[in-house]
Scaffold this motif. Structure first.
Motif, PDB file in Angstrom:
ATOM      1  N   PHE A   1      35.174  37.230  58.387  1.00 23.73           N
ATOM      2  CA  PHE A   1      36.034  36.149  57.899  1.00 23.73           C
ATOM      3  C   PHE A   1      37.160  36.606  56.971  1.00 23.73           C
ATOM      4  N   ILE A   2      37.398  37.903  56.932  1.00 20.05           N
ATOM      5  CA  ILE A   2      38.347  38.409  55.934  1.00 20.05           C
ATOM      6  C   ILE A   2      39.717  37.740  56.047  1.00 20.05           C
ATOM      7  N   GLN A   3      40.153  37.478  57.295  1.00 19.18           N
ATOM      8  CA  GLN A   3      41.481  36.869  57.482  1.00 19.18           C
ATOM      9  C   GLN A   3      41.460  35.365  57.212  1.00 19.18           C
ATOM     10  N   PHE A   4      40.288  34.785  57.324  1.00 21.99           N
ATOM     11  CA  PHE A   4      40.176  33.332  57.140  1.00 21.99           C
ATOM     12  C   PHE A   4      39.612  32.960  55.766  1.00 21.99           C
ATOM     13  N   ARG A   5      39.376  33.982  54.959  1.00 18.78           N
ATOM     14  CA  ARG A   5      38.720  33.752  53.664  1.00 18.78           C
ATOM     15  C   ARG A   5      39.458  32.711  52.819  1.00 18.78           C
ATOM     16  N   ILE A   6      40.762  32.884  52.686  1.00 12.27           N
ATOM     17  CA  ILE A   6      41.528  31.960  51.846  1.00 12.27           C
ATOM     18  C   ILE A   6      41.503  30.553  52.439  1.00 12.27           C
ATOM     19  N   LEU A   7      41.565  30.483  53.758  1.00 11.78           N
ATOM     20  CA  LEU A   7      41.508  29.173  54.423  1.00 11.78           C
ATOM     21  C   LEU A   7      40.169  28.488  54.140  1.00 11.78           C
ATOM     22  N   ILE A   8      39.083  29.268  54.238  1.00 13.86           N
ATOM     23  CA  ILE A   8      37.735  28.729  53.947  1.00 13.86           C
ATOM     24  C   ILE A   8      37.684  28.237  52.497  1.00 13.86           C
ATOM     25  N   TYR A   9      38.223  29.042  51.593  1.00 13.12           N
ATOM     26  CA  TYR A   9      38.228  28.668  50.170  1.00 13.12           C
ATOM     27  C   TYR A   9      38.999  27.363  49.960  1.00 13.12           C
ATOM     28  N   LEU A  10      40.170  27.279  50.598  1.00 10.32           N
ATOM     29  CA  LEU A  10      41.012  26.093  50.396  1.00 10.32           C
ATOM     30  C   LEU A  10      40.333  24.837  50.934  1.00 10.32           C
ATOM     31  N   ILE A  11      39.713  24.951  52.105  1.00 12.39           N
ATOM     32  CA  ILE A  11      39.043  23.777  52.695  1.00 12.39           C
ATOM     33  C   ILE A  11      37.834  23.386  51.833  1.00 12.39           C
ATOM     34  N   SER A  12      37.076  24.393  51.394  1.00 14.23           N
ATOM     35  CA  SER A  12      35.912  24.115  50.537  1.00 14.23           C
ATOM     36  C   SER A  12      36.350  23.452  49.233  1.00 14.23           C
ATOM     37  N   LEU A  13      37.435  23.956  48.656  1.00 11.42           N
ATOM     38  CA  LEU A  13      37.949  23.352  47.416  1.00 11.42           C
ATOM     39  C   LEU A  13      38.393  21.917  47.663  1.00 11.42           C
ATOM     40  N   GLY A  14      39.031  21.704  48.812  1.00  9.26           N
ATOM     41  CA  GLY A  14      39.474  20.352  49.174  1.00  9.26           C
ATOM     42  C   GLY A  14      38.296  19.392  49.227  1.00  9.26           C
ATOM     43  N   ILE A  15      37.188  19.848  49.812  1.00  6.18           N
ATOM     44  CA  ILE A  15      35.985  19.016  49.915  1.00  6.18           C
ATOM     45  C   ILE A  15      35.412  18.733  48.524  1.00  6.18           C
ATOM     46  N   PHE A  16      35.306  19.779  47.718  1.00  3.95           N
ATOM     47  CA  PHE A  16      34.765  19.614  46.368  1.00  3.95           C
ATOM     48  C   PHE A  16      35.644  18.683  45.530  1.00  3.95           C
ATOM     49  N   LEU A  17      36.961  18.865  45.639  1.00  2.00           N
ATOM     50  CA  LEU A  17      37.875  18.018  44.859  1.00  2.00           C
ATOM     51  C   LEU A  17      37.817  16.566  45.336  1.00  2.00           C
ATOM     52  N   THR A  18      37.610  16.372  46.646  1.00  2.00           N
ATOM     53  CA  THR A  18      37.472  15.002  47.176  1.00  2.00           C
ATOM     54  C   THR A  18      36.228  14.337  46.589  1.00  2.00           C
ATOM     55  N   ILE A  19      35.115  15.090  46.584  1.00  2.00           N
ATOM     56  CA  ILE A  19      33.872  14.539  46.019  1.00  2.00           C
ATOM     57  C   ILE A  19      34.053  14.263  44.528  1.00  2.00           C
ATOM     58  N   LEU A  20      34.680  15.213  43.827  1.00  2.00           N
ATOM     59  CA  LEU A  20      34.934  15.021  42.385  1.00  2.00           C
ATOM     60  C   LEU A  20      35.749  13.752  42.151  1.00  2.00           C
ATOM     61  N   TYR A  21      36.813  13.583  42.954  1.00  2.00           N
ATOM     62  CA  TYR A  21      37.678  12.405  42.825  1.00  2.00           C
ATOM     63  C   TYR A  21      36.880  11.125  43.062  1.00  2.00           C
ATOM     64  N   LYS A  22      36.061  11.133  44.128  1.00  2.00           N
ATOM     65  CA  LYS A  22      35.254   9.951  44.467  1.00  2.00           C
ATOM     66  C   LYS A  22      34.273   9.629  43.353  1.00  2.00           C
ATOM     67  N   VAL A  23      33.641  10.672  42.814  1.00  2.00           N
ATOM     68  CA  VAL A  23      32.641  10.477  41.749  1.00  2.00           C
ATOM     69  C   VAL A  23      33.316   9.920  40.496  1.00  2.00           C
ATOM     70  N   LEU A  24      34.380  10.569  40.052  1.00  2.00           N
ATOM     71  CA  LEU A  24      35.035  10.140  38.810  1.00  2.00           C
ATOM     72  C   LEU A  24      35.642   8.745  38.957  1.00  2.00           C
ATOM     73  N   LYS A  25      36.124   8.435  40.159  1.00  2.00           N
ATOM     74  CA  LYS A  25      36.685   7.103  40.414  1.00  2.00           C
ATOM     75  C   LYS A  25      35.596   6.044  40.301  1.00  2.00           C
ATOM     76  N   LYS A  26      34.421   6.350  40.840  1.00  2.00           N
ATOM     77  CA  LYS A  26      33.313   5.394  40.811  1.00  2.00           C
ATOM     78  C   LYS A  26      32.704   5.280  39.416  1.00  2.00           C
ATOM     79  N   VAL A  27      32.685   6.416  38.699  1.00  2.00           N
ATOM     80  CA  VAL A  27      32.113   6.407  37.345  1.00  2.00           C
ATOM     81  C   VAL A  27      33.059   5.675  36.391  1.00  2.00           C
ATOM     82  N   GLY A  28      34.334   5.697  36.735  1.00  2.00           N
ATOM     83  CA  GLY A  28      35.323   5.012  35.904  1.00  2.00           C
ATOM     84  C   GLY A  28      35.957   5.893  34.869  1.00  2.00           C
ATOM     85  N   ASN A  29      35.833   7.223  35.047  1.00  2.00           N
ATOM     86  CA  ASN A  29      36.473   8.159  34.096  1.00  2.00           C
ATOM     87  C   ASN A  29      37.864   8.543  34.582  1.00  2.00           C
TER      88      ASN A  29
END
Lengths: 229, 90
Positions: free
Chosen positions: A201-229
């Protein structure tokens, strides 16, 4: 290829991995602490397992790469008077074991947070801890990519099956969180493969990181939005 | 009456107290909560343990149940908690 060029590439790869791990740790801890009040007020088990899953993600990513940087930076092997070869072997095996344990248990806790009501009469969480420890030990000792891939495929099939079964029986189908959970599992597996077999995955490493970060940030956004922070 | 979830029962008990000008005696609270005495006792002890409610004595030396700040906070956050549980299917 010039050796200096390889060194620069390696340094960039390490820096990228550390930044990636750091963002995942911060996101996970923000979810963990952001839901603290909701859990303290409700004592609701689903929230407890959900937030613990993200705490385990944070610990896993800390042992994945962040701690390596810290120990190398502070030159710990010299302080402990251990040869660099022994230190690297001991250190990589220990951190791999801890990383595997916490990454798998995080996935199981996320699963348990959705399924705990159905499994209420049998406390499967201890079974998951035992299973996770066994998987982590097998992977660390064998260092065999085939065993490793086989276990991951079995895990992802099991989790997808449970999630699909759970979503089939749910009354409310309006939210799309299941898709995010499933994506998170897929990219989690991709990330683990990336650690043991980096050449694939050496050539796709950054792509994997970016997609994983996108997923984590989406969950973070959803959680904080629901918590009201 | 359909089976109420634990959080909903806690919310209902706290709302009864709040709607009675934040002071109610134990007997009307049991009656209004629509729970059996054993279940009520279980929830009542939990609410006391979690410091959502407190027992005070009025001028007639009667035992009165009152909400604490934490209990009021639970009511304020109740919708957030329920929405969170539903959103993440917990």
């Amino acid at each position: 290829m010039h050796p200096g060029f390889n060194k620069i590439i390696m340094q960039q790869a390490i820096s990228t991995e550390i930044i990636y791990s750091f963002i995942i740790i911060i996101c996970s801890l923000m979810i963990y602490f952001g839901t603290k009040e909701l859990y303290e007020l409700s004592s609701y088990k689903g929230i407890k397992y959900f937030r613990q899953a993200f705490l385990f993600f944070a610990i896993a990513f800390f042992f994945r790469s962040f701690i390596k940087y810290l120990l190398v930076y502070f030159n710990v092997n010299a302080i402990l008077e251990i040869s660099p070869k022994t230190f690297n072997l001991l250190f990589s095996q220990t951190t791999l074991l801890i990383f595997m344990y916490f990454s798998f248990i995080a996935v199981f806790y996320l699963l348990y947070s959705v399924m705990w009501k159905k499994w209420n009469h049998s406390n499967k969480i201890y079974l998951f801890h035992f299973l996770t420890l066994a998987i982590a030990v097998i992977i660390t000792i064998s260092r065999n990519p085939l065993i490793y891939l086989g276990l991951n495929i079995l895990l992802i099939i099991f989790i997808l099956f449970v999630f699909l079964f759970a979503s089939k029986n749910k009354k409310h189908k309006k939210n799309n969180l299941y898709i995010i959970y499933i994506l998170l599992f897929i990219f989690w597996i991709l990330n683990i493969i990336d650690i043991l077999v980096p050449t694939i995955f050496i050539q796709f490493r950054i792509l994997i990181y970016l997609i994983s970060l996108g997923i984590f940030l989406t969950i973070l956004y959803k959680v904080l939005k629901k918590v009201g922070n | 009456m359909s089976k109420r979830e634990r959080l909903e029962i806690i919310k209902d008990i706290l709302i009864i107290i709040q709607n009675n000008k934040n002071s109610i005696r134990i007997t009307p609270l049991i009656r209004k909560s629509n729970l059996s005495s054993s279940r009520f006792k279980q929830y009542f002890n939990e609410l006391l343990e979690k410091r959502f409610i407190k027992i005070i004595r009025n001028s007639k030396k009667e035992k009165i149940i009152s909400l604490t700040d934490k209990g009021s906070n639970f009511l304020n956050k109740y919708k957030t908690i329920v929405n969170f549980i539903e959103e993440f299917e917990l």
